[in-house]
Every structure is written in structure tokens, then in C-alpha cells.
Scaffold this motif. Structure first.
Motif, PDB file in Angstrom:
ATOM      1  N   GLY A  90      -2.362  -0.637 -15.262  1.00 36.22           N
ATOM      2  CA  GLY A  90      -3.458  -1.487 -14.825  1.00 36.22           C
ATOM      3  C   GLY A  90      -3.231  -2.331 -13.593  1.00 36.22           C
ATOM      4  O   GLY A  90      -4.112  -3.103 -13.203  1.00 36.22           O
ATOM      5  N   VAL A  91      -2.075  -2.226 -12.960  1.00 30.03           N
ATOM      6  CA  VAL A  91      -1.826  -2.982 -11.730  1.00 30.03           C
ATOM      7  C   VAL A  91      -2.696  -2.411 -10.612  1.00 30.03           C
ATOM      8  O   VAL A  91      -2.820  -1.189 -10.471  1.00 30.03           O
ATOM      9  N   SER A  92      -3.291  -3.281  -9.819  1.00 29.79           N
ATOM     10  CA  SER A  92      -4.205  -2.853  -8.752  1.00 29.79           C
ATOM     11  C   SER A  92      -3.522  -2.629  -7.413  1.00 29.79           C
ATOM     12  O   SER A  92      -4.018  -1.862  -6.597  1.00 29.79           O
ATOM     13  N   ALA A  93      -2.403  -3.322  -7.159  1.00 30.60           N
ATOM     14  CA  ALA A  93      -1.702  -3.174  -5.880  1.00 30.60           C
ATOM     15  C   ALA A  93      -0.255  -3.603  -6.057  1.00 30.60           C
ATOM     16  O   ALA A  93       0.055  -4.459  -6.891  1.00 30.60           O
ATOM     17  N   ILE A  94       0.611  -2.987  -5.253  1.00 27.38           N
ATOM     18  CA  ILE A  94       2.031  -3.315  -5.260  1.00 27.38           C
ATOM     19  C   ILE A  94       2.466  -3.551  -3.816  1.00 27.38           C
ATOM     20  O   ILE A  94       2.169  -2.741  -2.940  1.00 27.38           O
ATOM     21  N   PHE A  95       3.167  -4.669  -3.605  1.00 30.61           N
ATOM     22  CA  PHE A  95       3.651  -5.019  -2.275  1.00 30.61           C
ATOM     23  C   PHE A  95       5.161  -5.169  -2.331  1.00 30.61           C
ATOM     24  O   PHE A  95       5.678  -6.121  -2.903  1.00 30.61           O
ATOM     25  N   GLY A  96       5.852  -4.210  -1.751  1.00 33.70           N
ATOM     26  CA  GLY A  96       7.312  -4.222  -1.767  1.00 33.70           C
ATOM     27  C   GLY A  96       7.886  -5.058  -0.642  1.00 33.70           C
ATOM     28  O   GLY A  96       7.155  -5.684   0.134  1.00 33.70           O
ATOM     29  N   PRO A  97       9.210  -5.053  -0.540  1.00 30.08           N
ATOM     30  CA  PRO A  97       9.883  -5.815   0.514  1.00 30.08           C
ATOM     31  C   PRO A  97       9.372  -5.415   1.902  1.00 30.08           C
ATOM     32  O   PRO A  97       9.130  -4.237   2.166  1.00 30.08           O
ATOM     33  N   GLY A  98       9.171  -6.396   2.738  1.00 34.98           N
ATOM     34  CA  GLY A  98       8.719  -6.135   4.097  1.00 34.98           C
ATOM     35  C   GLY A  98       7.222  -5.988   4.237  1.00 34.98           C
ATOM     36  O   GLY A  98       6.721  -5.754   5.334  1.00 34.98           O
ATOM     37  N   SER A  99       6.471  -6.121   3.129  1.00 33.35           N
ATOM     38  CA  SER A  99       5.013  -6.031   3.224  1.00 33.35           C
ATOM     39  C   SER A  99       4.486  -7.139   4.126  1.00 33.35           C
ATOM     40  O   SER A  99       4.921  -8.281   4.052  1.00 33.35           O
ATOM     41  N   ASN A 100       3.530  -6.785   4.952  1.00 29.09           N
ATOM     42  CA  ASN A 100       2.886  -7.742   5.844  1.00 29.09           C
ATOM     43  C   ASN A 100       1.958  -8.628   5.017  1.00 29.09           C
ATOM     44  O   ASN A 100       1.075  -8.124   4.322  1.00 29.09           O
ATOM     45  N   ILE A 101       2.140  -9.936   5.094  1.00 32.03           N
ATOM     46  CA  ILE A 101       1.382 -10.857   4.259  1.00 32.03           C
ATOM     47  C   ILE A 101      -0.113 -10.815   4.568  1.00 32.03           C
ATOM     48  O   ILE A 101      -0.939 -10.912   3.666  1.00 32.03           O
ATOM     49  N   ILE A 102      -0.470 -10.650   5.818  1.00 29.42           N
ATOM     50  CA  ILE A 102      -1.896 -10.604   6.176  1.00 29.42           C
ATOM     51  C   ILE A 102      -2.531  -9.325   5.645  1.00 29.42           C
ATOM     52  O   ILE A 102      -3.630  -9.352   5.088  1.00 29.42           O
ATOM     53  N   VAL A 103      -1.833  -8.211   5.784  1.00 33.61           N
ATOM     54  CA  VAL A 103      -2.328  -6.945   5.242  1.00 33.61           C
ATOM     55  C   VAL A 103      -2.438  -7.038   3.718  1.00 33.61           C
ATOM     56  O   VAL A 103      -3.423  -6.575   3.124  1.00 33.61           O
ATOM     57  N   SER A 104      -1.452  -7.651   3.081  1.00 38.87           N
ATOM     58  CA  SER A 104      -1.473  -7.818   1.631  1.00 38.87           C
ATOM     59  C   SER A 104      -2.661  -8.688   1.201  1.00 38.87           C
ATOM     60  O   SER A 104      -3.369  -8.355   0.255  1.00 38.87           O
ATOM     61  N   ALA A 105      -2.871  -9.795   1.886  1.00 38.69           N
ATOM     62  CA  ALA A 105      -3.990 -10.688   1.562  1.00 38.69           C
ATOM     63  C   ALA A 105      -5.322  -9.979   1.757  1.00 38.69           C
ATOM     64  O   ALA A 105      -6.245 -10.153   0.960  1.00 38.69           O
ATOM     65  N   GLU A 106      -5.415  -9.180   2.811  1.00 39.63           N
ATOM     66  CA  GLU A 106      -6.654  -8.442   3.054  1.00 39.63           C
ATOM     67  C   GLU A 106      -6.921  -7.449   1.924  1.00 39.63           C
ATOM     68  O   GLU A 106      -8.052  -7.314   1.457  1.00 39.63           O
ATOM     69  N   LYS A 107      -5.878  -6.787   1.451  1.00 37.62           N
ATOM     70  CA  LYS A 107      -6.025  -5.858   0.329  1.00 37.62           C
ATOM     71  C   LYS A 107      -6.469  -6.599  -0.929  1.00 37.62           C
ATOM     72  O   LYS A 107      -7.354  -6.143  -1.662  1.00 37.62           O
ATOM     73  N   VAL A 108      -5.887  -7.766  -1.176  1.00 39.37           N
ATOM     74  CA  VAL A 108      -6.229  -8.539  -2.370  1.00 39.37           C
ATOM     75  C   VAL A 108      -7.679  -9.018  -2.307  1.00 39.37           C
ATOM     76  O   VAL A 108      -8.408  -8.905  -3.304  1.00 39.37           O
ATOM     77  N   ILE A 109      -8.136  -9.525  -1.170  1.00 41.98           N
ATOM     78  CA  ILE A 109      -9.537  -9.971  -1.097  1.00 41.98           C
ATOM     79  C   ILE A 109     -10.486  -8.790  -1.252  1.00 41.98           C
ATOM     80  O   ILE A 109     -11.541  -8.911  -1.881  1.00 41.98           O
ATOM     81  N   GLU A 110     -10.121  -7.642  -0.735  1.00 44.21           N
ATOM     82  CA  GLU A 110     -10.963  -6.450  -0.920  1.00 44.21           C
ATOM     83  C   GLU A 110     -11.030  -6.065  -2.406  1.00 44.21           C
ATOM     84  O   GLU A 110     -12.104  -5.746  -2.918  1.00 44.21           O
ATOM     85  N   LEU A 111      -9.891  -6.105  -3.098  1.00 44.54           N
ATOM     86  CA  LEU A 111      -9.881  -5.789  -4.535  1.00 44.54           C
ATOM     87  C   LEU A 111     -10.726  -6.784  -5.313  1.00 44.54           C
ATOM     88  O   LEU A 111     -11.505  -6.405  -6.191  1.00 44.54           O
ATOM     89  N   ILE A 112     -10.582  -8.065  -4.990  1.00 43.71           N
ATOM     90  CA  ILE A 112     -11.363  -9.102  -5.677  1.00 43.71           C
ATOM     91  C   ILE A 112     -12.849  -8.911  -5.402  1.00 43.71           C
ATOM     92  O   ILE A 112     -13.673  -8.956  -6.328  1.00 43.71           O
ATOM     93  N   ALA A 113     -13.204  -8.704  -4.141  1.00 41.96           N
ATOM     94  CA  ALA A 113     -14.617  -8.545  -3.782  1.00 41.96           C
ATOM     95  C   ALA A 113     -15.222  -7.327  -4.473  1.00 41.96           C
ATOM     96  O   ALA A 113     -16.332  -7.390  -5.013  1.00 41.96           O
ATOM     97  N   ASN A 114     -14.508  -6.213  -4.471  1.00 42.48           N
ATOM     98  CA  ASN A 114     -15.007  -4.994  -5.121  1.00 42.48           C
ATOM     99  C   ASN A 114     -15.123  -5.161  -6.626  1.00 42.48           C
ATOM    100  O   ASN A 114     -15.976  -4.536  -7.254  1.00 42.48           O
ATOM    101  N   ASN A 115     -14.273  -5.997  -7.199  1.00 41.14           N
ATOM    102  CA  ASN A 115     -14.261  -6.223  -8.635  1.00 41.14           C
ATOM    103  C   ASN A 115     -15.336  -7.219  -9.085  1.00 41.14           C
ATOM    104  O   ASN A 115     -15.628  -7.319 -10.248  1.00 41.14           O
ATOM    105  N   ASN A 116     -15.914  -7.940  -8.130  1.00 33.66           N
ATOM    106  CA  ASN A 116     -16.906  -8.966  -8.440  1.00 33.66           C
ATOM    107  C   ASN A 116     -18.270  -8.685  -7.844  1.00 33.66           C
ATOM    108  O   ASN A 116     -19.038  -9.607  -7.581  1.00 33.66           O
ATOM    109  N   ASN A 117     -18.563  -7.435  -7.603  1.00 39.85           N
ATOM    110  CA  ASN A 117     -19.902  -7.077  -7.082  1.00 39.85           C
ATOM    111  C   ASN A 117     -20.919  -7.003  -8.178  1.00 39.85           C
ATOM    112  O   ASN A 117     -20.699  -6.815  -9.294  1.00 39.85           O
TER     113      ASN A 117
END
Length: 144
Positions: free
Chosen positions: A117-144
Motif C-alpha cells: 500500500g505504499v504510494s511512493a518511495i524516495f531513496g538516498p539522493g532523491s531530490n526534495i523538490i521532485v519528491s514534494a511534487e510527487k507527494v502533492i500530486e498523490l494527495i491531490a489525486n487522492n482527494n478529488n
């Protein structure tokens, strides 16, 4: 911009709970994620160290978060994350809280986490801005 769009549509900013579970006491990465997400416009709660999955689920439901970010460095992800997912369903069967995981997670464990059930995984070296963008997209898609 995506956070502002979300806030205008839902009347509040996306809320994330960043946690460390089990005996993993290395919280520098979790604190970096939490402060970075807050700087980018998320409402962020930071859980205390050494929480149980049940405690995290309870906090998440009580604080009405959209997502839980689990930081893992001590190889507890294969037991603690599934326990968290079960605890969320036990506490609130209708919960639509997304869970994302970051930290030291072997790539061979990624599919196991997705299957649990995990929606995203961010390993070492993940770009924080890219990660945040992915998280807001997941949240937005989950709350439509």
C-alpha cells in the motif's frame, strides 16, 4: 503553485505527518524532509522518535493528515510499514491517507512496500523538490 491550487480547492493546505518508527533514532533526514516540505507550503507535523505503527496511525487520523512520510534507516520497513497500513485500516476503515517512505531501503524491497500500500518511495539522493511534487500530486489525486 500545486499547493496553492490544492488549498483553494480544499480550503486548507496539504497536511503531512513525518515519522520515525521502531528503534531507529536517526532523525536528521526526517527533519530535513519535514522542514523542506514546510518551506514548500505543506502543513507538516513531526512525530516523536520511537513511535509504534499504531501510534502513528492514531496521530495521523486524529490530526486529519493527507499523507504520512515514513523515514527508515534501520531496516524496519518490512515489518513496521505493513503494521502501519493495517493500523490505519483498523482505526479508520475509510482512511485514504497515503503513505510514502524514504531513507535507506534496498531496491529489492520496493515492490514489497508497493504491494503493501505504499504510494511512493524516495531513496538516498532523491531530490526534495521532485519528491514534494510527487507527494502533492498523490494527495491531490487522492482527494478529488
Amino acid at each position: 503553485e500545486k499547493i496553492n491550487i490544492f488549498e483553494n480547492k480544499h480550503g486548507r493546505r496539504p497536511r503531512v505527518l513525518v515519522v520515525k518508527m521502531g528503534q531507529d533514532g536517526h532523525d536528521r533526514g526526517a527533519k530535513i524532509v519535514a522542514s523542506s516540505f514546510a518551506d514548500l507550503g505543506f502543513d507538516v507535523d513531526m512525530g516523536p522518535l520511537f513511535q509504534t505503527p499504531k501510534d502513528v496511525a492514531k496521530d495521523a487520523v486524529e490530526n486529519d493528515v493527507h499523507a504520512i512520510g515514513v523515514s527508515s534507516l534501520a531496516a524496519g520497513h518490512k515489518t513496521l510499514v505493513p503494521e502501519l497500513m493495517h493500523s490505519l485500516k483498523d482505526i479508520d476503515p475509510k482512511s485514504n491517507i497515503i503513505v510514502f517512505v524514504g531513507g535507506i531501503i534496498p531496491e529489492q524491497d520496493y515492490q514489497f512496500l508497493y504491494d503493501n500500500g505504499v504510494s511512493a518511495i524516495f531513496g538516498p539522493g532523491s531530490n526534495i523538490i521532485v519528491s514534494a511534487e510527487k507527494v502533492i500530486e498523490l494527495i491531490a489525486n487522492n482527494n478529488n
